[in-house]
Design an enzyme around this catalytic site. Structure first.
Site, PDB file in Angstrom:
ATOM      1  N   SER A 195     -11.917  -3.838  -5.085  1.00 24.26           N
ATOM      2  CA  SER A 195     -10.963  -3.370  -4.090  1.00 24.26           C
ATOM      3  C   SER A 195     -10.207  -4.519  -3.434  1.00 24.26           C
ATOM      4  CB  SER A 195     -11.691  -2.564  -3.000  1.00 24.26           C
ATOM      5  OG  SER A 195     -12.667  -3.369  -2.357  1.00 24.26           O
ATOM      6  N   HIS A 250      -8.987   1.150  -9.831  1.00 28.79           N
ATOM      7  CA  HIS A 250      -9.585   1.180  -8.494  1.00 28.79           C
ATOM      8  C   HIS A 250      -9.702   2.608  -7.962  1.00 28.79           C
ATOM      9  CE1 HIS A 250      -9.275   0.306  -3.951  1.00 28.79           C
ATOM     10  NE2 HIS A 250     -10.539   0.227  -4.334  1.00 28.79           N
ATOM     11  N   GLU A 295      -5.851   3.624  -8.226  1.00 24.05           N
ATOM     12  CA  GLU A 295      -4.876   2.557  -8.420  1.00 24.05           C
ATOM     13  C   GLU A 295      -5.107   1.897  -9.783  1.00 24.05           C
ATOM     14  OE1 GLU A 295      -3.780   0.895  -4.014  1.00 24.05           O
ATOM     15  OE2 GLU A 295      -5.723   0.279  -4.839  1.00 24.05           O
ATOM     16  N   ASN A 329      -5.341  -0.637   0.285  1.00 25.95           N
ATOM     17  CA  ASN A 329      -6.105  -1.507   1.174  1.00 25.95           C
ATOM     18  C   ASN A 329      -5.255  -2.575   1.851  1.00 25.95           C
ATOM     19  OD1 ASN A 329      -8.587  -0.256   1.000  1.00 25.95           O
ATOM     20  ND2 ASN A 329      -9.247  -1.430  -0.762  1.00 25.95           N
TER      21      ASN A 329
END
Length: 293
Positions: free
Chosen positions: A124, A145, A157, A196
């Site tokens: 991540s 991800h 992702e 993120n």
């Protein structure tokens, strides 16, 4: 199932922790065989128990049947020997967010599967480009991800490292489409990727405001949910993610960018040092053990 995605019929999954268990369930539920590599039988048993409990929850809510549960579990096998991954079509890594650990394990598995089998990381926060550079044929390396909990969260992702082959990105997008309830978002390799990169500074700000006494944890979460329409408050979310995961992710993003927005707040470091990690330890910002309740 598209031709590109149909190539991925057997998946080698590295790690059966919280995220690995959810990813294993997603692949198995899509009809694929999953071979999990873990360090010992205790970790295998714990990970399989997580999957079984999640499936039992789906049965209780009427979303799946006992037969569905049995079919998912039957598609998941586990081993402690990397050699047992020799015939997989795709490798997905989901171990601790430590670049040295990831590189060592991926290098070991790369020797087993050969230099043509696609290898994905569920990191991540770490650089996919950096991980790819440590492996033979880095063009077959990308990020895949998932978000926690993987069976429920709809976004995946697909991360393009500098070396990643365009055809592999297309194959991974097609793969995500076969999950039925998930959407693939193609992003470039940058600290935090897309979600993120936005989420980490937001959560850091919330921790700082809590530490400053702006409001209680409960009131902060209520304000965000009612005022912004979010399904979960930020401190509830941190407890679910794991405060240690937030710390590792922010440290990695800050090390890569030196952007002060990613610098871990002092309270976050203190909570992790005290072993208060959130739901996984039953004591975080919103979860409390019996001694602290």
């Amino acid at each position: 199932m598209s031709t590109a995605a149909a190539e991925f019929t057997t998946v080698g999954l590295l790690g059966l922790g919280t995220m690995g268990a959810g990813i294993a369930q997603v692949f198995a539920a899509s009809g694929r065989d999953v071979v999990v590599l873990e360090t010992d039988q205790d970790r295998i048993a714990a990970g399989l128990a997580v999957i079984e409990r999640f499936l039992d929850g789906g049965i209780a809510k009427g979303k799946i049947t006992e037969a569905d549960k049995a079919a998912v579990l039957a598609r998941i096998s586990a081993t402690t020997e990397a050699a047992d991954l020799a015939s997989v079509d795709l490798v997905v890594e989901s171990v601790t967010e430590d670049p040295d650990i990831k590189k060592a394990l991926l290098g070991k598995v790369a020797e087993v599967v050969g230099d043509q089998t696609p290898i994905c990381t569920n990191t991540s926060a770490l650089s996919v480009t950096d991980l790819a550079a440590a492996l033979p044929n880095p063009a077959r390396v990308a990020g895949l991800h998932f978000f926690n909990p993987a069976p429920l969260m709809r976004t995946v992702e697909v991360v393009r490292a500098l070396q990643t082959n365009d055809a592999l990105i297309d194959r991974l997008v097609a793969l995500v489409d076969t999950f039925g309830d998930k959407d693939a978002i193609v992003v470039k390799d940058r600290p935090g990727f897309l979600v993120n990169a936005l989420l980490l500074p937001y959560l850091n700000d919330v921790i700082t405001e809590l530490d400053d006494g702006l409001a209680t944890a409960e009131d902060i979460d209520t304000a965000i949910k009612l005022g912004l329409g979010y399904k979960a408050g930020p401190l509830e979310l941190l407890d679910m993610i794991g405060l240690d995961v937030q710390l590792h992710a922010t440290e990695a993003a800050y090390a890569a960018t030196r952007d002060p927005r990613y610098a871990p707040p002092p309270l976050l470091r203190q909570m992790v040092a005290a072993g208060r990690l959130g739901n996984k330890t039953n004591n975080g910002f919103r979860t409390h053990d019996s001694e602290n309740s």
